[in-house]
Design a protein around this motif. Structure first.
Motif, PDB file in Angstrom:
ATOM      1  N   UNK A   1     -27.406 -12.847 -23.758  1.00  0.00           N
ATOM      2  CA  UNK A   1     -27.215 -11.410 -23.941  1.00  0.00           C
ATOM      3  C   UNK A   1     -28.125 -10.843 -25.033  1.00  0.00           C
ATOM      4  N   UNK A   2     -28.186 -11.510 -26.164  1.00  0.00           N
ATOM      5  CA  UNK A   2     -29.006 -11.010 -27.273  1.00  0.00           C
ATOM      6  C   UNK A   2     -30.487 -11.051 -26.898  1.00  0.00           C
ATOM      7  N   UNK A   3     -30.910 -12.115 -26.221  1.00  0.00           N
ATOM      8  CA  UNK A   3     -32.308 -12.161 -25.758  1.00  0.00           C
ATOM      9  C   UNK A   3     -32.593 -11.009 -24.798  1.00  0.00           C
ATOM     10  N   UNK A   4     -31.655 -10.756 -23.905  1.00  0.00           N
ATOM     11  CA  UNK A   4     -31.810  -9.658 -22.943  1.00  0.00           C
ATOM     12  C   UNK A   4     -31.905  -8.322 -23.667  1.00  0.00           C
ATOM     13  N   UNK A   5     -30.987  -8.079 -24.574  1.00  0.00           N
ATOM     14  CA  UNK A   5     -30.959  -6.805 -25.292  1.00  0.00           C
ATOM     15  C   UNK A   5     -32.190  -6.642 -26.180  1.00  0.00           C
ATOM     16  N   UNK A   6     -32.551  -7.689 -26.915  1.00  0.00           N
ATOM     17  CA  UNK A   6     -33.732  -7.605 -27.761  1.00  0.00           C
ATOM     18  C   UNK A   6     -34.994  -7.389 -26.927  1.00  0.00           C
ATOM     19  N   UNK A   7     -35.056  -8.046 -25.764  1.00  0.00           N
ATOM     20  CA  UNK A   7     -36.207  -7.853 -24.872  1.00  0.00           C
ATOM     21  C   UNK A   7     -36.283  -6.429 -24.361  1.00  0.00           C
ATOM     22  N   UNK A   8     -35.133  -5.864 -23.979  1.00  0.00           N
ATOM     23  CA  UNK A   8     -35.105  -4.483 -23.484  1.00  0.00           C
ATOM     24  C   UNK A   8     -35.514  -3.518 -24.594  1.00  0.00           C
ATOM     25  N   UNK A   9     -35.039  -3.750 -25.806  1.00  0.00           N
ATOM     26  CA  UNK A   9     -35.399  -2.874 -26.923  1.00  0.00           C
ATOM     27  C   UNK A   9     -36.869  -3.037 -27.297  1.00  0.00           C
ATOM     28  N   UNK A  10     -37.400  -4.246 -27.173  1.00  0.00           N
ATOM     29  CA  UNK A  10     -38.810  -4.493 -27.505  1.00  0.00           C
ATOM     30  C   UNK A  10     -39.745  -3.765 -26.550  1.00  0.00           C
ATOM     31  N   UNK A  11     -39.264  -3.492 -25.347  1.00  0.00           N
ATOM     32  CA  UNK A  11     -40.107  -2.781 -24.375  1.00  0.00           C
ATOM     33  C   UNK A  11     -40.106  -1.267 -24.607  1.00  0.00           C
ATOM     34  N   UNK A  12     -39.360  -0.813 -25.602  1.00  0.00           N
ATOM     35  CA  UNK A  12     -39.372   0.613 -25.937  1.00  0.00           C
ATOM     36  C   UNK A  12     -40.728   0.955 -26.522  1.00  0.00           C
ATOM     37  N   UNK A  13     -41.193   2.181 -26.312  1.00  0.00           N
ATOM     38  CA  UNK A  13     -42.504   2.586 -26.857  1.00  0.00           C
ATOM     39  C   UNK A  13     -42.584   2.382 -28.367  1.00  0.00           C
TER      40      UNK A  13
END
Length: 175
Positions: free
Chosen positions: A157-169
Protein backbone atom coordinates in the motif's frame (compact mmCIF):
# COMPACT_ATOMS: atom_id res chain seq x y z
CA UNK A 1 -18.01 -9.98 26.67
CA UNK A 2 -21.17 -8.01 25.89
CA UNK A 3 -19.41 -4.66 26.23
CA UNK A 4 -16.54 -5.96 24.09
CA UNK A 5 -19.00 -6.98 21.39
CA UNK A 6 -20.44 -3.47 21.60
CA UNK A 7 -16.94 -2.00 21.20
CA UNK A 8 -16.18 -4.14 18.14
CA UNK A 9 -19.58 -3.29 16.64
CA UNK A 10 -18.91 0.41 17.30
CA UNK A 11 -15.61 0.11 15.41
CA UNK A 12 -17.51 -1.67 12.60
CA UNK A 13 -20.03 1.20 12.51
CA UNK A 14 -17.13 3.64 12.36
CA UNK A 15 -15.74 1.70 9.38
CA UNK A 16 -19.11 1.99 7.62
CA UNK A 17 -19.05 5.75 8.28
CA UNK A 18 -15.54 5.87 6.77
CA UNK A 19 -16.77 4.03 3.68
CA UNK A 20 -19.60 6.54 3.25
CA UNK A 21 -17.10 9.41 3.50
CA UNK A 22 -14.75 7.61 1.11
CA UNK A 23 -17.51 7.11 -1.49
CA UNK A 24 -18.32 10.82 -1.38
CA UNK A 25 -14.64 11.71 -1.65
CA UNK A 26 -14.16 9.25 -4.53
CA UNK A 27 -16.89 11.02 -6.50
CA UNK A 28 -15.31 14.40 -5.71
CA UNK A 29 -11.82 13.23 -6.74
CA UNK A 30 -12.91 11.51 -9.95
CA UNK A 31 -14.96 14.56 -10.97
CA UNK A 32 -11.74 16.57 -10.78
CA UNK A 33 -9.71 14.19 -12.92
CA UNK A 34 -8.38 12.00 -10.12
CA UNK A 35 -6.80 8.69 -11.02
CA UNK A 36 -6.88 5.56 -8.90
CA UNK A 37 -3.89 3.33 -8.22
CA UNK A 38 -3.76 0.05 -6.33
CA UNK A 39 -7.14 -1.39 -7.24
CA UNK A 40 -5.66 -4.88 -7.19
CA UNK A 41 -4.79 -4.82 -3.46
CA UNK A 42 -7.97 -3.06 -2.28
CA UNK A 43 -10.11 -6.25 -1.94
CA UNK A 44 -7.39 -7.83 0.22
CA UNK A 45 -7.42 -4.76 2.44
CA UNK A 46 -11.20 -4.91 2.84
CA UNK A 47 -11.04 -8.63 3.63
CA UNK A 48 -8.27 -8.11 6.19
CA UNK A 49 -10.14 -5.37 8.02
CA UNK A 50 -13.37 -7.37 8.00
CA UNK A 51 -11.42 -10.37 9.27
CA UNK A 52 -10.03 -8.29 12.11
CA UNK A 53 -13.49 -7.47 13.40
CA UNK A 54 -14.78 -11.02 12.98
CA UNK A 55 -11.60 -12.48 14.48
CA UNK A 56 -11.88 -10.32 17.59
CA UNK A 57 -15.33 -11.65 18.36
CA UNK A 58 -14.71 -15.23 17.26
CA UNK A 59 -11.47 -15.71 19.19
CA UNK A 60 -12.91 -14.39 22.44
CA UNK A 61 -16.09 -16.46 22.05
CA UNK A 62 -14.28 -19.67 21.09
CA UNK A 63 -11.51 -19.48 23.68
CA UNK A 64 -13.56 -18.11 26.57
CA UNK A 65 -10.70 -15.84 27.57
CA UNK A 66 -11.48 -13.51 30.45
CA UNK A 67 -11.03 -9.76 30.19
CA UNK A 68 -7.48 -8.82 31.29
CA UNK A 69 -8.06 -5.50 33.14
CA UNK A 70 -4.62 -3.87 32.91
CA UNK A 71 -3.98 -4.89 29.31
CA UNK A 72 -7.63 -4.45 28.33
CA UNK A 73 -8.07 -0.89 29.56
CA UNK A 74 -4.67 0.12 28.19
CA UNK A 75 -5.53 -1.28 24.77
CA UNK A 76 -8.98 0.36 24.87
CA UNK A 77 -7.19 3.69 25.31
CA UNK A 78 -4.97 2.86 22.30
CA UNK A 79 -8.09 2.05 20.24
CA UNK A 80 -9.60 5.42 21.13
CA UNK A 81 -6.31 7.21 20.34
CA UNK A 82 -6.16 5.42 16.98
CA UNK A 83 -9.69 6.61 16.17
CA UNK A 84 -8.74 10.17 17.07
CA UNK A 85 -5.65 10.00 14.86
CA UNK A 86 -7.64 8.50 11.96
CA UNK A 87 -10.28 11.26 12.08
CA UNK A 88 -7.56 13.90 12.40
CA UNK A 89 -6.12 12.50 9.15
CA UNK A 90 -9.56 12.54 7.51
CA UNK A 91 -10.17 16.11 8.60
CA UNK A 92 -6.70 17.26 7.52
CA UNK A 93 -6.96 15.71 4.05
CA UNK A 94 -10.58 16.79 3.58
CA UNK A 95 -11.95 15.67 0.21
CA UNK A 96 -8.62 14.03 -0.59
CA UNK A 97 -8.93 11.38 2.13
CA UNK A 98 -10.05 8.03 0.84
CA UNK A 99 -9.84 4.31 1.53
CA UNK A 100 -8.56 4.03 -2.03
CA UNK A 101 -5.45 5.61 -3.54
CA UNK A 102 -6.76 8.44 -5.73
CA UNK A 103 -4.56 11.35 -6.74
CA UNK A 104 -6.14 14.52 -8.09
CA UNK A 105 -3.84 16.40 -10.47
CA UNK A 106 -2.97 19.96 -9.63
CA UNK A 107 -3.49 19.70 -5.88
CA UNK A 108 -0.51 20.37 -3.62
CA UNK A 109 0.75 17.69 -1.26
CA UNK A 110 -0.73 18.06 2.22
CA UNK A 111 1.88 18.51 4.93
CA UNK A 112 -0.23 19.95 7.74
CA UNK A 113 -1.95 18.25 10.68
CA UNK A 114 -0.44 14.85 11.50
CA UNK A 115 1.26 14.87 8.07
CA UNK A 116 3.58 17.50 9.51
CA UNK A 117 5.28 14.74 11.53
CA UNK A 118 4.46 11.48 9.72
CA UNK A 119 4.30 10.58 6.04
CA UNK A 120 1.47 8.04 6.56
CA UNK A 121 -0.22 8.76 9.92
CA UNK A 122 -3.45 6.98 8.96
CA UNK A 123 -1.49 3.73 8.60
CA UNK A 124 -0.08 4.25 12.10
CA UNK A 125 -3.68 4.47 13.32
CA UNK A 126 -4.59 1.28 11.42
CA UNK A 127 -1.62 -0.62 12.85
CA UNK A 128 -2.30 0.57 16.39
CA UNK A 129 -5.98 -0.28 16.20
CA UNK A 130 -5.32 -3.67 14.59
CA UNK A 131 -3.06 -4.64 17.45
CA UNK A 132 -5.03 -3.03 20.26
CA UNK A 133 -8.64 -3.92 19.44
CA UNK A 134 -8.13 -7.68 19.77
CA UNK A 135 -5.95 -7.26 22.86
CA UNK A 136 -8.69 -5.34 24.66
CA UNK A 137 -10.13 -8.78 25.43
CA UNK A 138 -6.96 -10.87 25.12
CA UNK A 139 -7.46 -12.04 21.51
CA UNK A 140 -3.72 -12.31 20.94
CA UNK A 141 -3.99 -14.72 17.98
CA UNK A 142 -6.15 -12.24 16.05
CA UNK A 143 -3.79 -9.41 17.00
CA UNK A 144 -0.78 -11.39 15.78
CA UNK A 145 -2.32 -12.56 12.50
CA UNK A 146 -3.73 -9.12 11.67
CA UNK A 147 -0.46 -7.37 12.52
CA UNK A 148 1.62 -9.69 10.32
CA UNK A 149 -0.79 -9.60 7.37
CA UNK A 150 -1.28 -5.85 7.73
CA UNK A 151 2.48 -5.28 7.73
CA UNK A 152 2.77 -7.16 4.44
CA UNK A 153 -0.19 -5.28 2.98
CA UNK A 154 1.18 -1.92 4.14
CA UNK A 155 4.41 -2.55 2.24
CA UNK A 156 2.32 -2.86 -0.93
CA UNK A 157 0.00 0.00 0.00
CA UNK A 158 2.70 2.51 0.94
CA UNK A 159 4.68 1.73 -2.23
CA UNK A 160 1.50 2.21 -4.25
CA UNK A 161 0.62 5.49 -2.56
CA UNK A 162 4.16 6.86 -2.69
CA UNK A 163 4.38 5.89 -6.37
CA UNK A 164 1.08 7.63 -7.15
CA UNK A 165 2.20 10.76 -5.30
CA UNK A 166 5.61 10.69 -7.02
CA UNK A 167 3.87 10.87 -10.38
CA UNK A 168 2.35 14.22 -9.41
CA UNK A 169 3.78 17.17 -11.36
CA UNK A 170 7.03 18.54 -9.90
CA UNK A 171 5.64 22.08 -9.88
CA UNK A 172 3.26 21.36 -7.03
CA UNK A 173 4.12 22.91 -3.70
CA UNK A 174 3.65 21.49 -0.24
CA UNK A 175 1.00 23.14 1.95
Amino acid sequence: MTWYTALVLAVAAERLAELAVARRHTRWSLARGGTEAGREHYPAMVALHTGLLAGCLAEVALTGRPFPPLLGWTMAAVVLAAQALRWWCIRTLGHRWNTRVIVVPGLPLVTGGPYRWLRHPNYVAVAAEGLALPLVHGAWMTATVFTLLNAALMVVRVRCEDGALARMPEAQVRV
